[in-house]
Design an enzyme around this catalytic site. Structure first.
Site, PDB file in Angstrom:
ATOM      1  N   LYS A 121      55.325  16.300 -26.858  1.00 33.38           N
ATOM      2  CA  LYS A 121      54.044  16.991 -26.736  1.00 33.38           C
ATOM      3  C   LYS A 121      52.972  16.335 -27.590  1.00 33.38           C
ATOM      4  O   LYS A 121      51.798  16.341 -27.230  1.00 33.38           O
ATOM      5  CB  LYS A 121      54.176  18.468 -27.102  1.00 33.38           C
ATOM      6  CG  LYS A 121      54.862  19.286 -26.012  1.00 33.38           C
ATOM      7  CD  LYS A 121      54.597  20.768 -26.180  1.00 33.38           C
ATOM      8  CE  LYS A 121      55.274  21.562 -25.067  1.00 33.38           C
ATOM      9  NZ  LYS A 121      55.211  23.009 -25.297  1.00 33.38           N
ATOM     10  N   LYS A 203      62.575  16.701 -11.818  1.00 35.89           N
ATOM     11  CA  LYS A 203      62.660  18.159 -11.843  1.00 35.89           C
ATOM     12  C   LYS A 203      61.464  18.774 -11.105  1.00 35.89           C
ATOM     13  O   LYS A 203      60.354  18.259 -11.210  1.00 35.89           O
ATOM     14  CB  LYS A 203      62.638  18.594 -13.313  1.00 35.89           C
ATOM     15  CG  LYS A 203      63.373  19.875 -13.605  1.00 35.89           C
ATOM     16  CD  LYS A 203      63.470  20.094 -15.104  1.00 35.89           C
ATOM     17  CE  LYS A 203      62.652  21.308 -15.491  1.00 35.89           C
ATOM     18  NZ  LYS A 203      62.718  21.634 -16.900  1.00 35.89           N
ATOM     19  N   LYS A 206      55.286  22.372 -11.473  1.00 34.21           N
ATOM     20  CA  LYS A 206      54.030  22.672 -10.785  1.00 34.21           C
ATOM     21  C   LYS A 206      52.983  21.596 -11.049  1.00 34.21           C
ATOM     22  O   LYS A 206      51.937  21.580 -10.408  1.00 34.21           O
ATOM     23  CB  LYS A 206      53.526  24.076 -11.120  1.00 34.21           C
ATOM     24  CG  LYS A 206      53.126  24.303 -12.515  1.00 34.21           C
ATOM     25  CD  LYS A 206      52.653  25.733 -12.686  1.00 34.21           C
ATOM     26  CE  LYS A 206      52.300  25.926 -14.120  1.00 34.21           C
ATOM     27  NZ  LYS A 206      50.997  26.238 -14.480  1.00 34.21           N
TER      28      LYS A 206
END
Ligand code: TRP
Length: 341
Positions: A121, A203, A206
């Site tokens: 991140k 995977k 969205k």
């Protein structure tokens, strides 16, 4: 809710949280929320919407509020039952932030630095590497340890955070005996790992560059069937589960999750049939399964006051449990009790 309190002694406590990221995907549903709903029979379940975790990346305030309420409606629509389980919003129970601070002081810089999610991140949000992003696992440990959870269903991406939670719990138990239950990870037997319909080696997400790769659980029947019709397969035209057939394997695992059929049964069912028939059958099965969820969600969203009431009741009960643990922790670490008692 008193039955939850009294039943706690018999059943194990299962806890999990989900961030309010907008609508959930078929992958989140099959990998997590569907299993949570099923665990309610065997465990005392506690589920929270992790809005405190969400602000470790910048959020638009109105969107965060909207997504938080929608996530509550989604969980309810997926079968989380507030009569049997605790369902609440993390920021409504201040003990989470309070325990997180204490745990921060028992968590080492070095161990937080090793968290792969932090590394990922901080690369992805390089202009906002805030301290919350770094200490995120201590807040997650607080979520879990406050309720003395026995089991925590987590996906692969959160396993390291559960490990550090166990390390923190063991460390504090070493200093202050019997403070926390050390939680076990719970990997459901049939947790489907759902891949993108367009890139079956990735995977389902969205943020898939191709929106046809991802099914949202609130998609309409039409949208779902269209997406399955255009799912990437291979040129073999054989519905069999085998290495190298990523697209077909993914469709088979989705079909299996909803129909309860195993791979051998599915292979038999589609023997001699083309991929077109198979894709349509999977699409229709998924659409049929998600329809009641979408309808229940629409119904719930018409009455936001009712949703807010459920959250309020959940937070009140959760607070009773949480403060029991927090008070114990405050006492053990040496804080002078408020009012002197
Ligand atoms: N970090 C988890 C995620 O992003 C959400 C979460 C927060 C969580 N607190 C938790 C999961 C406690 C399990 C237990 O998916």
């Amino acid at each position: 809710m008193s039955e939850i309190v009294s039943a706690t002694k018999k059943k194990k406590i299962c806890l999990s949280c989900i961030q309010p990221t907008g609508v959930i995907t078929l992958g989140n549903y099959l990998g997590a929320v569907k299993n949570w709903a099923e665990m309610q029979d065997d465990y005392n379940c506690i589920f929270a919407v992790a809005d405190l975790h969400a602000i470790t990346v910048r959020q638009e305030p109105a969107a965060l509020r909207k997504n938080t309420r929608e996530m509550v409606a989604i969980l309810l629509a997926c079968g989380i039952d507030p009569e049997r389980s605790l369902l609440f919003i993390q920021s409504h129970v201040p003990a989470h932030s309070q325990l997180a601070w204490v745990l921060n002081c028992y968590t080492q810089f070095g161990e937080l630095s090793r968290m792969t999610q932090f590394k990922d991140k901080s690369a992805r949000y390089a202009d906002n590497i805030n301290a919350g992003l770094f200490t995120y696992p201590a807040l997650m440990a607080a979520d879990i340890l406050l309720y003395q959870a026995d089991v925590v269903p987590v996906g692969a991406d959160q396993k390291q955070h559960l490990e550090i939670t166990r390390d923190i719990a063991n460390r504090m138990n070493g200093l202050y005996p019997n403070l926390f239950t050390v939680p076990e990870p719970f990997i459901p037997k049939k947790a489907a790992r759902v891949m993108s319909l367009q890139n079956p080696d990735k995977k389902m997400s969205k943020s898939d560059p191709n929106p046809k790769g991802c099914i949202a659980i609130l998609d309409t029947e039409d949208q779902i069937i269209k997406k399955f019709k255009s799912a990437v397969t291979d040129s073999e035209a054989q519905v069999v589960y085998r290495e190298g057939k990523d697209g077909i394997n993914n469709l088979m695992s989705i079909y299996s999750a909803f129909s309860g059929k195993d791979y051998a049964e599915i292979e038999k069912e589609f023997e001699g049939k083309g991929y077109g028939d198979f894709k349509l059958a999977v699409g229709q099965t998924v659409a049929d399964a998600l329809k009641p969820i979408r309808e229940e969600y629409d119904r719930l969203m018409k009455d936001p006051a009712h949703l807010d009431e459920i959250c309020k009741n959940g937070a009140e009960t959760a607070s009773r449990f949480a403060y029991r643990t927090l008070n114990k922790v405050y006492k053990k670490v040496g804080f002078l009790p408020y009012g002197g008692k």
